[in-house]
Design a protein around this motif. Structure first.
Motif, PDB file in Angstrom:
ATOM      1  N   ILE A   1      11.711 -19.923  26.146  1.00 26.10           N
ATOM      2  CA  ILE A   1      11.275 -18.630  25.609  1.00 26.10           C
ATOM      3  C   ILE A   1       9.896 -18.337  26.192  1.00 26.10           C
ATOM      4  CG2 ILE A   1      10.666 -17.334  23.530  1.00 26.10           C
ATOM      5  CD1 ILE A   1      12.512 -19.996  22.427  1.00 26.10           C
ATOM      6  N   PHE A   2       9.828 -17.313  27.014  1.00 28.81           N
ATOM      7  CA  PHE A   2       8.557 -16.951  27.629  1.00 28.81           C
ATOM      8  C   PHE A   2       7.812 -15.999  26.701  1.00 28.81           C
ATOM      9  CE2 PHE A   2       9.197 -18.648  31.866  1.00 28.81           C
ATOM     10  CZ  PHE A   2      10.579 -18.835  31.897  1.00 28.81           C
ATOM     11  N   VAL A   3       6.544 -16.374  26.386  1.00 25.52           N
ATOM     12  CA  VAL A   3       5.724 -15.486  25.547  1.00 25.52           C
ATOM     13  C   VAL A   3       4.347 -15.370  26.192  1.00 25.52           C
ATOM     14  CG1 VAL A   3       6.899 -15.918  23.362  1.00 25.52           C
ATOM     15  CG2 VAL A   3       5.090 -17.465  24.096  1.00 25.52           C
ATOM     16  N   PRO A   4       3.604 -14.320  25.875  1.00 24.73           N
ATOM     17  CA  PRO A   4       2.247 -14.192  26.420  1.00 24.73           C
ATOM     18  C   PRO A   4       1.412 -15.409  26.009  1.00 24.73           C
ATOM     19  CG  PRO A   4       2.953 -12.121  25.465  1.00 24.73           C
ATOM     20  CD  PRO A   4       3.994 -13.138  25.104  1.00 24.73           C
ATOM     21  N   PHE A   5       0.493 -15.766  26.899  1.00 20.03           N
ATOM     22  CA  PHE A   5      -0.319 -16.965  26.738  1.00 20.03           C
ATOM     23  C   PHE A   5      -0.929 -17.057  25.337  1.00 20.03           C
ATOM     24  CE2 PHE A   5      -4.495 -19.109  27.659  1.00 20.03           C
ATOM     25  CZ  PHE A   5      -3.965 -20.371  27.833  1.00 20.03           C
ATOM     26  N   ASP A   6      -1.574 -15.956  24.886  1.00 17.96           N
ATOM     27  CA  ASP A   6      -2.250 -15.978  23.588  1.00 17.96           C
ATOM     28  C   ASP A   6      -1.271 -16.169  22.442  1.00 17.96           C
ATOM     29  OD1 ASP A   6      -4.885 -15.876  24.300  1.00 17.96           O
ATOM     30  OD2 ASP A   6      -4.865 -13.694  24.591  1.00 17.96           O
ATOM     31  N   THR A   7      -0.093 -15.563  22.593  1.00 15.64           N
ATOM     32  CA  THR A   7       0.931 -15.696  21.559  1.00 15.64           C
ATOM     33  C   THR A   7       1.355 -17.159  21.429  1.00 15.64           C
ATOM     34  OG1 THR A   7       1.723 -13.513  22.199  1.00 15.64           O
ATOM     35  CG2 THR A   7       3.171 -14.821  20.781  1.00 15.64           C
ATOM     36  N   ALA A   8       1.488 -17.834  22.579  1.00  9.29           N
ATOM     37  CA  ALA A   8       1.874 -19.236  22.575  1.00  9.29           C
ATOM     38  C   ALA A   8       0.813 -20.081  21.885  1.00  9.29           C
ATOM     39  CB  ALA A   8       2.084 -19.731  24.005  1.00  9.29           C
ATOM     40  N   LEU A   9      -0.471 -19.729  22.139  1.00  6.61           N
ATOM     41  CA  LEU A   9      -1.527 -20.478  21.476  1.00  6.61           C
ATOM     42  C   LEU A   9      -1.423 -20.326  19.971  1.00  6.61           C
ATOM     43  CD1 LEU A   9      -4.619 -19.866  23.819  1.00  6.61           C
ATOM     44  CD2 LEU A   9      -2.973 -21.764  23.803  1.00  6.61           C
ATOM     45  N   GLY A  10      -0.964 -19.121  19.544  1.00 14.53           N
ATOM     46  CA  GLY A  10      -0.751 -18.895  18.121  1.00 14.53           C
ATOM     47  C   GLY A  10       0.310 -19.826  17.566  1.00 14.53           C
ATOM     48  N   VAL A  11       1.296 -20.143  18.391  1.00 11.51           N
ATOM     49  CA  VAL A  11       2.379 -21.010  17.943  1.00 11.51           C
ATOM     50  C   VAL A  11       1.951 -22.485  18.000  1.00 11.51           C
ATOM     51  CG1 VAL A  11       4.742 -21.800  18.432  1.00 11.51           C
ATOM     52  CG2 VAL A  11       4.131 -19.378  18.691  1.00 11.51           C
ATOM     53  N   PHE A  12       1.331 -22.856  19.117  1.00 14.95           N
ATOM     54  CA  PHE A  12       1.002 -24.274  19.335  1.00 14.95           C
ATOM     55  C   PHE A  12      -0.339 -24.683  18.717  1.00 14.95           C
ATOM     56  CE2 PHE A  12       3.552 -23.617  23.394  1.00 14.95           C
ATOM     57  CZ  PHE A  12       4.703 -24.107  22.816  1.00 14.95           C
ATOM     58  N   GLY A  13      -1.174 -23.715  18.357  1.00 16.03           N
ATOM     59  CA  GLY A  13      -2.500 -24.026  17.829  1.00 16.03           C
ATOM     60  C   GLY A  13      -3.541 -23.919  18.932  1.00 16.03           C
ATOM     61  N   ARG A  14      -4.808 -23.706  18.537  1.00 11.91           N
ATOM     62  CA  ARG A  14      -5.863 -23.441  19.512  1.00 11.91           C
ATOM     63  C   ARG A  14      -6.128 -24.644  20.411  1.00 11.91           C
ATOM     64  NH1 ARG A  14      -6.089 -18.399  20.367  1.00 11.91           N
ATOM     65  NH2 ARG A  14      -7.846 -18.945  21.729  1.00 11.91           N
ATOM     66  N   SER A  15      -5.826 -25.855  19.911  1.00 13.64           N
ATOM     67  CA  SER A  15      -6.133 -27.031  20.734  1.00 13.64           C
ATOM     68  C   SER A  15      -5.349 -27.008  22.042  1.00 13.64           C
ATOM     69  CB  SER A  15      -5.814 -28.318  19.973  1.00 13.64           C
ATOM     70  OG  SER A  15      -4.421 -28.375  19.696  1.00 13.64           O
ATOM     71  N   ALA A  16      -4.212 -26.326  22.040  1.00 13.05           N
ATOM     72  CA  ALA A  16      -3.415 -26.229  23.258  1.00 13.05           C
ATOM     73  C   ALA A  16      -4.180 -25.516  24.359  1.00 13.05           C
ATOM     74  CB  ALA A  16      -2.103 -25.496  22.972  1.00 13.05           C
ATOM     75  N   ALA A  17      -5.160 -24.693  23.965  1.00 14.11           N
ATOM     76  CA  ALA A  17      -5.934 -23.919  24.946  1.00 14.11           C
ATOM     77  C   ALA A  17      -6.785 -24.821  25.825  1.00 14.11           C
ATOM     78  CB  ALA A  17      -6.818 -22.899  24.224  1.00 14.11           C
ATOM     79  N   GLU A  18      -6.971 -26.067  25.423  1.00 16.28           N
ATOM     80  CA  GLU A  18      -7.807 -26.973  26.220  1.00 16.28           C
ATOM     81  C   GLU A  18      -6.959 -27.899  27.104  1.00 16.28           C
ATOM     82  OE1 GLU A  18     -10.574 -28.863  23.583  1.00 16.28           O
ATOM     83  OE2 GLU A  18     -11.640 -26.943  23.387  1.00 16.28           O
ATOM     84  N   GLN A  19      -5.688 -27.749  27.028  1.00 17.82           N
ATOM     85  CA  GLN A  19      -4.784 -28.575  27.846  1.00 17.82           C
ATOM     86  C   GLN A  19      -3.820 -27.654  28.603  1.00 17.82           C
ATOM     87  OE1 GLN A  19      -4.635 -32.111  27.904  1.00 17.82           O
ATOM     88  NE2 GLN A  19      -6.592 -31.989  26.843  1.00 17.82           N
TER      89      GLN A  19
END
Lengths: 405, 228
Positions: A201-219
């Protein structure tokens, strides 16, 4: 001259002791089955991976965080790679056509009462072009969607099927607890090692961070498409220097990221598969030696049992070489029959393995060289371990042999 | 020139620290077409003589010419060739291959003579018919009686048209009636022109032949002609 006759004698002798022959040759069967089984799977994988990554092109590049192990007290420094790094690369390094972040993880999707465990992938609008993917229906999200943080999604074919979306466009589905609207469906892409490329499921980057949590933004993984293939090394070095500065790495520190280009991906998979093949080859070598010793053992027993037969043959005119060839052919026949059974078993096991593991493995593929090697080694083992018992038989004194009870 | 010429033949074995003179300066000629018996007590050197004459072994010293060939100078392979072409063995214990058809046993010398498959089968069939076993060709040797087995062995000995039929106690494992059958077979084969040498310790068997050679301590002590 009497070569064919010796084959007949060998087959008759082996057939007379069917069970014993079968057990004797088991070592060879297992050895050859092992090599063929593993080679067939590995070759299939290699075949597929090569195809997969060659499709990406030589101007494709991945930058990903790399955890460093070791150092004083085995302390792990947290590694970070963010989209800010990606933006800095885009702005500072020349020769980059497109760049996209990518975060990836398992996620549940829900449409009405239907739930499906799938994988979400957070990217920007350039991802399809970077990765050679295309949209089949609807559209991929664009820069505007990203800027406005739209809650939209583009589905892989399998997700559409699993959720039984007859007309997916415009439907609202839940990604975890986040409602997203389906705006497109990707083209069928097939499967690769461990990953179904149609179950995404392709979603916009920011939306994915919403799903995975902000820590994902550092990896974050960065995927790049360069303008050409000539300056790959230069671009790579510039990215490296930039990231080292941004991550404040001292001169002696190793990189806390990894830059991979297509050639290296191929090289790495080939190295890995080569290592697997080597390990298996060693194991198979050992089992062939053990199998060979089994053959030598039973041939020695056979020579002793048939001492009188050897005496009879010599008394009617068999020369040393006739007896030698007779027993040698018997040993080689044992090992070649073992090799043939092993070949079939190994191929069967390879096919079985690839069909039992759903979707993840390519079809088994047995290259000609593996068959040649399997039979070649069986023959060598038969000759090597058969020559001593056969020589013993050939050297028997006919008078002693005739007297043997 | 005799078919077999043995001159001052010695065969000496070392058994442990003892020296056994199995043959000790033996002289013997056998003409082509003879029908001879070799007799003697056990230990007299009969078996050693048979092994030498049959080219299974070479003398320690002395000379052996078989059909003009000096056997003492030959290598292993040449001995094997001589056994194949010139000698037909018949053993006391038959020495047939087990679990093998009669005809396949008879074919054996022809295999090592390099005779093609079809001709082999044909000649083996003829040899079996000659010994009266034409109807038992495909029987396994284990399905045959003792006398029949010995006849298969005789057929095998005959099949490659050897110069000599060499029988070592051929009736030793057979009853009287069967023994007579086998000896009648030898009579007939001699009558057909074959050279037949029978090793035996039974006087009535020896009496059927035309020459009796008696050994003692590795030498010929008596050699009488009784034949026609």
């Amino acid at each position: 001259m009497i070569f064919g006759e010796n084959f007949r004698i060998a087959f008759r002798a082996l057939w007379a002791n069917k069970m014993r022959s079968l057990l004797t040759t088991l070592g060879i069967v297992i050895g050859v089955a092992g090599v063929i089984g593993v080679v067939s799977i590995v070759q299939g994988l290699q075949h597929l991976l090569t195809k997969q990554f060659e499709g990406l092109g030589a101007n494709f590049m991945i930058v990903q965080p790399r955890q460093q192990f070791g150092g004083p007290g085995m302390v792990q420094k947290p590694v970070r790679l963010t989209w800010d790094d990606g933006l800095a690369i885009r702005d500072a390094v020349a020769g980059i056509e497109r760049i996209t972040p990518q975060v990836f993880g398992a996620a549940q999707v829900k449409y009405r009462d239907r739930v499906h465990s799938s994988f979400a992938i957070g990217v920007n609008q350039d991802w399809p072009a970077v990765n050679n993917f295309a949209v089949d229906r609807g559209r991929f999200f664009n820069k505007l969607d990203l800027d406005r943080r739209q809650k939209v999604a583009v589905l892989g074919l399998d997700v559409v099927d699993e959720l039984r979306l007859a007309d997916p466009l415009g439907k609202e589905i839940y990604l975890g607890s986040v409602p997203v609207t389906v705006i497109g469906v990707m083209e069928e892409k097939g499967q690769t090692l461990g990953q179904n490329l149609d179950d995404l499921i392709f979603v916009p980057f920011d939306t994915a961070l919403g799903v995975f949590g902000r820590s994902a933004a550092e990896q974050v993984q960065l995927r790049l498409r360069l303008e050409g293939t000539d300056d790959v090394d230069q671009v790579r070095e510039e990215i490296r220097q930039l990231l080292r500065r941004r991550h404040r790495l001292a001169d002696g520190d190793p990189d806390d990221f990894q830059i991979v280009v297509q050639d290296e991906i191929l090289e790495q998979t080939n190295t890995l598969l080569g290592a697997v093949t080597l390990v298996v080859a060693v194991l198979v070598g050992i089992s062939l030696v053990v199998g060979g010793i089994g053959i030598m053992n039973i041939m020695l027993v056979s020579v002793t049992e048939r001492t009188r037969e050897i005496g009879i043959r010599k008394s009617v005119g068999a020369r040393r070489q006739d007896i030698l060839v007779q027993f040698l052919i018997e040993a080689v026949t044992l090992s070649i029959v073992g090799g043939a059974i092993g070949l079939l078993l190994g191929y069967g096991a390879g096919r079985l393995a690839t069909s039992l593991i759903p979707g993840d493995l390519p079809p088994a593929h047995v290259p000609l060289w593996a068959i040649v090697i399997a039979f070649g080694f069986s023959t060598v083992v038969g000759v090597f371990f058969g020559i001593y018992p056969a020589g013993k038989a050939a050297r028997l004194d006919p008078i002693e042999a005739l007297r043997y009870e | 020139m005799a078919l077999i010429e043995l001159r001052a033949v010695r065969k000496i074995y070392e058994v442990g620290s003892e020296t056994v003179r199995a043959l000790d300066g033996l002289d013997l000629d056998v003409e082509r077409g003879s029908y001879a018996a070799v007799m003697g007590a056990s230990g007299s050197g009969k078996s050693t003589l048979m092994n030498l004459v049959g080219c299974l072994d070479r003398p320690t010293s002395g000379h052996y010419r078989l059909a003009g060939t000096a056997v003492e100078d030959l290598g292993e392979d040449e001995l094997a060739r001589l056994r194949n072409r010139e000698i037909g063995f018949v053993f006391q214990t038959f020495n047939l291959l087990a679990r093998t058809a009669a005809v396949a046993n008879v074919e054996l010398p022809l295999i090592y003579a390099g005779v093609a498959r079809r001709e082999r089968r044909e000649r083996a069939r003829e040899a079996l018919e000659q010994v009266g076993l034409g109807d038992r060709m495909l029987h396994q040797t284990s399905e045959l009686s003792g006398g029949q087995r010995q006849r298969v062995a005789v057929a095998r000995a005959l099949v490659n048209n050897p110069s000599i039929l060499l029988a070592d106690e051929p009736t030793g494992n057979l009853d009287t009636a069967t023994s007579r059958e086998i000896m009648e077979l030898f009579d007939r084969l001699h009558g057909a022109g074959n050279t037949v040498i029978v090793v035996t310790h039974e006087p009535d068997i020896a009496a059927r032949t035309h020459r009796q050679v008696v050994l003692r301590d590795g030498r010929v002590v008596a050699d009488t002609e009784s034949g026609p």
